[in-house]
Structures are given as C-alpha cells and as structure tokens.
Enzyme design. Structure first.
Site, PDB file in Angstrom:
ATOM      1  N   PHE A 150       0.748  -1.283  -0.070  1.00  0.00           N
ATOM      2  CA  PHE A 150       0.002  -0.026   0.079  1.00  0.00           C
ATOM      3  C   PHE A 150       0.859   1.184  -0.108  1.00  0.00           C
ATOM      4  O   PHE A 150       1.573   1.452   0.889  1.00  0.00           O
ATOM      5  CB  PHE A 150      -0.808  -0.005   1.261  1.00  0.00           C
ATOM      6  CG  PHE A 150      -1.800   1.090   0.983  1.00  0.00           C
ATOM      7  CD1 PHE A 150      -3.166   1.096   0.563  1.00  0.00           C
ATOM      8  CD2 PHE A 150      -1.435   2.428   1.870  1.00  0.00           C
ATOM      9  CE1 PHE A 150      -4.015   2.009   0.605  1.00  0.00           C
ATOM     10  CE2 PHE A 150      -2.577   3.555   1.873  1.00  0.00           C
ATOM     11  CZ  PHE A 150      -3.696   3.360   1.310  1.00  0.00           C
ATOM     12  N   ASP A 235       9.377   2.506   1.097  1.00  0.00           N
ATOM     13  CA  ASP A 235       8.340   3.380   1.620  1.00  0.00           C
ATOM     14  C   ASP A 235       8.297   3.133   3.022  1.00  0.00           C
ATOM     15  O   ASP A 235       7.897   2.290   3.481  1.00  0.00           O
ATOM     16  CB  ASP A 235       6.906   2.916   1.024  1.00  0.00           C
ATOM     17  CG  ASP A 235       5.888   3.564   1.275  1.00  0.00           C
ATOM     18  OD1 ASP A 235       5.649   4.548   2.515  1.00  0.00           O
ATOM     19  OD2 ASP A 235       4.658   3.744   0.840  1.00  0.00           O
ATOM     20  N   LYS A 264       3.229  10.573   7.596  1.00  0.00           N
ATOM     21  CA  LYS A 264       2.464  10.302   8.881  1.00  0.00           C
ATOM     22  C   LYS A 264       3.276  10.998  10.016  1.00  0.00           C
ATOM     23  O   LYS A 264       3.070  12.154  10.232  1.00  0.00           O
ATOM     24  CB  LYS A 264       2.523   8.577   8.907  1.00  0.00           C
ATOM     25  CG  LYS A 264       1.771   8.154   8.036  1.00  0.00           C
ATOM     26  CD  LYS A 264       1.555   6.696   8.125  1.00  0.00           C
ATOM     27  CE  LYS A 264       0.579   5.875   7.192  1.00  0.00           C
ATOM     28  NZ  LYS A 264      -0.691   6.389   7.067  1.00  0.00           N
TER      29      LYS A 264
END
Length: 425
Positions: A150, A235, A264
């Site tokens: 994702f 990532d 984040k």
C-alpha cells in the site's frame, strides 16, 4: 466550548452526523454508525483521544501511524504555535531556514548516503515524487511492486499498490507497473528487467496485514536492483521514525534504499508533512530545472518546525527504543491470548509497535473492533487484509495503558468467541 451542556454536546454530535450524511460521505457515516462510533472526537493527549463528552479512548490506531510522539506533544505544539504567530506559510521566493534545517537533520539520521529531501504534505505525494525521480534518473519507465503493498490512493501511488478493490474502479492506471508476491525473490528476479526504473516496497507491509519480510528478502531485492540498474524505493511512511523499534525499519535488515519516502509521524501528529529523500548522485537530475517538481504548500515553515521538533523528541527521548521494549511486551502478551483463543486468533506478528492480530474470519475482525470500541479502545482492520486487526498506538503509550488494552482485548475476544460459537451452533 468546554462549558457546553450535555444537551448542547448531543446536538453537536447529531448535527455532525447529519452533515456527514449530507455533505461528506453517507457511506462513511453509516460505517461509523454500524460500528457504534456515534460520538465526536474533541481533544487528544498522549495515547488517548477524548470525545466531546470527555470519555477517554486508548488510541491503538494512532492515526494509522501519525502519532509516534503521542498526541499533542507539548514541545511540538509549542514550536508550531510560535511559528504560526510568526510565519506559517512560505512566500516560495525567499530561502526557508526551517526547510533547510529539517533537510539537514534528515540527511544526518537516514541510512547510507541519502542526503537531499523534497517536502510535501502526505505519504501519497511523497511516493508520487519518488516515482517521478526514479523515471527521470534512470530514463526507464517500468515499476515493480508487491501484492498486498500500500503506497497511497493517488493515481501513481495506487498504480504500484497491491489490492484490486481500490484499483479496478479507476483503471486504466499508470502503465508499466507490475506486482509480484511479497517475500518472493524468484518472482522479483523475473520481473525486474532492463526497462525497470525502480522497485518500490514497504519494508514491512502495513495495510497488507503487518507482513514481515524474511531475513534475506530485502537484501536480495537490493542486490537484484543494483545488478539490473533499477533503483530501490523503500516506503517508510508507516514504518519509519521509530515505529518498528529503530528509526527506520530498513535498519533491521541492513538495507539502504536509493530513495526513501516518509510522512505520517514526521509532522509530530500536529501538522501534515511528507518527504522523499535520495542521494546526491540521483538528485542531480533536479538541478537543471529545479522547478520540474514542486509543491505550493510542501515544506512550509509551520510543518517544518513540527518536523524538526519531532525528530529532536524522537532522539532525545529515545522513542525508538521505547517502541522496541513496549512492542516486545505487547507481542508476548498477544501470543498468550492466541494460545487462549486458538479458534479466533490465527497468528500475531509484528515489530516494535506495528503489530497485526490475524483472525480466522474478516467478520470476526470487524466484530472484535466493535467490541473493543465499546471498551474504550480504538482498533481497526488493515485495508488490504480485513482479517488482521492492527495495533499501532502512539509510541509513547504507557505500560499501564498497554495492560488496559490487553484486558479489554481478552474480554472482547471472549465475547467474539461466544458469538461465533452461537452462530456455528
């Protein structure tokens, strides 16, 4: 606002739900109502979020990895307020000291010779920039990623993500993308060829269900990329900044990427902030036309001071080590629960405070999340594997709060088991 009557607070809740139905997304409103999450979040502190009525919830979702230094860390908040009064946004035409300082700090803490940073607002934006940089540098077109991965829901990020339910409605997506099974070096060897610009992977698949790589996998992918002239993009949007017990998850596996994406937790849970970071050699392709990739809001002073203070807190309070110790304790206790509820829990796995509890059934996972909410603990299933309940609390969660979560989980599992047995007859 804190002196509102109960009637006024109830009215605010009702009006908020109604506005979701009329102006945001009726399906999302129905989902929240189905889960009996019919209240309004109001303030946060540490590992807790409080609703408008003052009820405290232990937040084991953690904004999907946003609150690494806890909610409303006083140091981050104070720096942001100070900068808000002085200069929140940039002119985009003068030098930005805070952006330069944050880039220097990232160069110091990221692995290997990663040196240059581009700042944006989210993980998906960071991935988009990383993909563009890889194509520009290699002059190749193809990307290889992993099933179950994702990377975001913008077009490029979605194209390299690995679950069709989010991709099919928007096809055709970015051409020249291929997904292979995670942890399969033979498949990766077959997929990476002379036209591959980059392989993009999460060091640990978060939305895929907290899937850890085998000890040799990431090193093997690194070797394949180096040999075939492709870049390796890692990532670390969800796994970075202390989440797994080290500053970056790739450090567990001794692998250095060519490009790293972050977001984040980088903004300290106060301001949105993303980045992609790469080497001086690769970054040279941005020099001739420094405006070839840009962001109006990216790297603004407000987000950068949040990032600077967040990195200081992470290091000075040794938060990665806290995550390692707390995560080991939580994982051990979850394994005890697995042995107690073998008909419900299939597996528990994780690293640091990124932990997945895989149930035998997606409906049971949804039911467990609902039962936990009734016990004032917030959990959710992973997007690419709805059988897995994710435990991703702020890294500042206390041992006492972890024990409260475990107690609630024990009771909720008992309730789920009773319901499952009743349904099965």
């Amino acid at each position: 606002m804190e002196n509102l009557s109960i009637e006024e607070k109830r009215r605010i809740v009702e009006e908020t739900i109604e506005k979701y139905m009329k102006y945001l997304n009726p399906g999302l409103a129905r989902l929240y109502k189905f889960a009996n999450l019919t209240t309004v979040e109001w303030r946060g502190e540490g590992a807790k979020v409080f609703d408008i009525f003052g009820e405290a919830y232990i937040d084991c979702i953690g904004g999907f990895g946003v609150f690494n230094v806890g909610r409303n860390h006083p140091r981050v908040v104070e720096r942001v307020i100070e900068q808000l009064r002085r200069l929140p946004l940039s002119s985009r035409t003068l030098f930005n000291k805070h952006q330069a300082d944050l880039a220097e700090m990232l160069a110091a803490i990221t692995p290997g010779n990663l040196q240059y940073s581009f700042f944006c607002n989210s993980g998906a934006e960071a991935v988009e920039g990383a993909l563009k940089l890889a194509r520009l540098y290699t002059k190749r077109k193809k990307f290889v990623s992993a099933l179950g991965g994702f990377h975001g829901k913008t077009f490029g990020a979605l194209s390299v993500s690995g679950r069709d339910v989010y991709k099919k409605p928007f096809e055709p997506l970015l051409p020249g993308t291929e997904q292979v099974p995670f942890n399969d070096l033979e498949a990766m060897e077959q997929a990476v060829d002379e036209d591959t610009a980059a392989v993009i992977l999460e060091p640990i698949q978060g939305e895929g269900g907290v899937i850890l790589p085998s000890p040799e996998y990431l090193k093997g992918v690194r070797e394949i990329c180096t040999r075939k002239g492709a870049l390796l993009i890692l990532d670390e949007v969800q796994t970075g900044l202390g989440r797994t017990g080290k500053m970056f998850a790739c450090e567990h596996y001794g692998v250095i990427p060519d490009i790293m994406t972050l977001a984040k937790g980088l903004g300290g849970g106060v301001v949105p902030l993303g980045a992609f970071v790469s080497t001086a050699e690769i970054w040279q392709v941005f020099e001739d036309n420094p405006l070839i990739h840009s962001s109006t809001m990216g790297g603004n002073p407000l987000s950068c001071v949040a990032g600077i203070e967040t990195l200081k807190v992470l290091q000075e309070e040794d938060i990665p080590a806290q995550a390692a110790a707390k995560g080991a304790y939580l994982l051990e206790k979850l394994e005890e629960l697995q042995r107690e509820f073998p008909e419900i829990i299939q597996e528990v796995r994780g690293l640091g405070l990124l932990i997945g509890v895989e149930l035998f059934d997606a409906d049971a996972a949804s039911l467990l999340a609902m039962e936990m909410a009734q016990r004032k603990v917030l959990v959710v299933y992973t997007l690419n594997n709805p059988r897995v309940i994710r435990l991703e609390p702020p890294l500042t969660i206390t041992r006492e709060e972890i024990d409260t979560v475990l107690s609630a989980l024990h009771d909720a599992l008992g309730e789920v088991q009773a319901i499952v047995q009743e349904v099965r007859g």
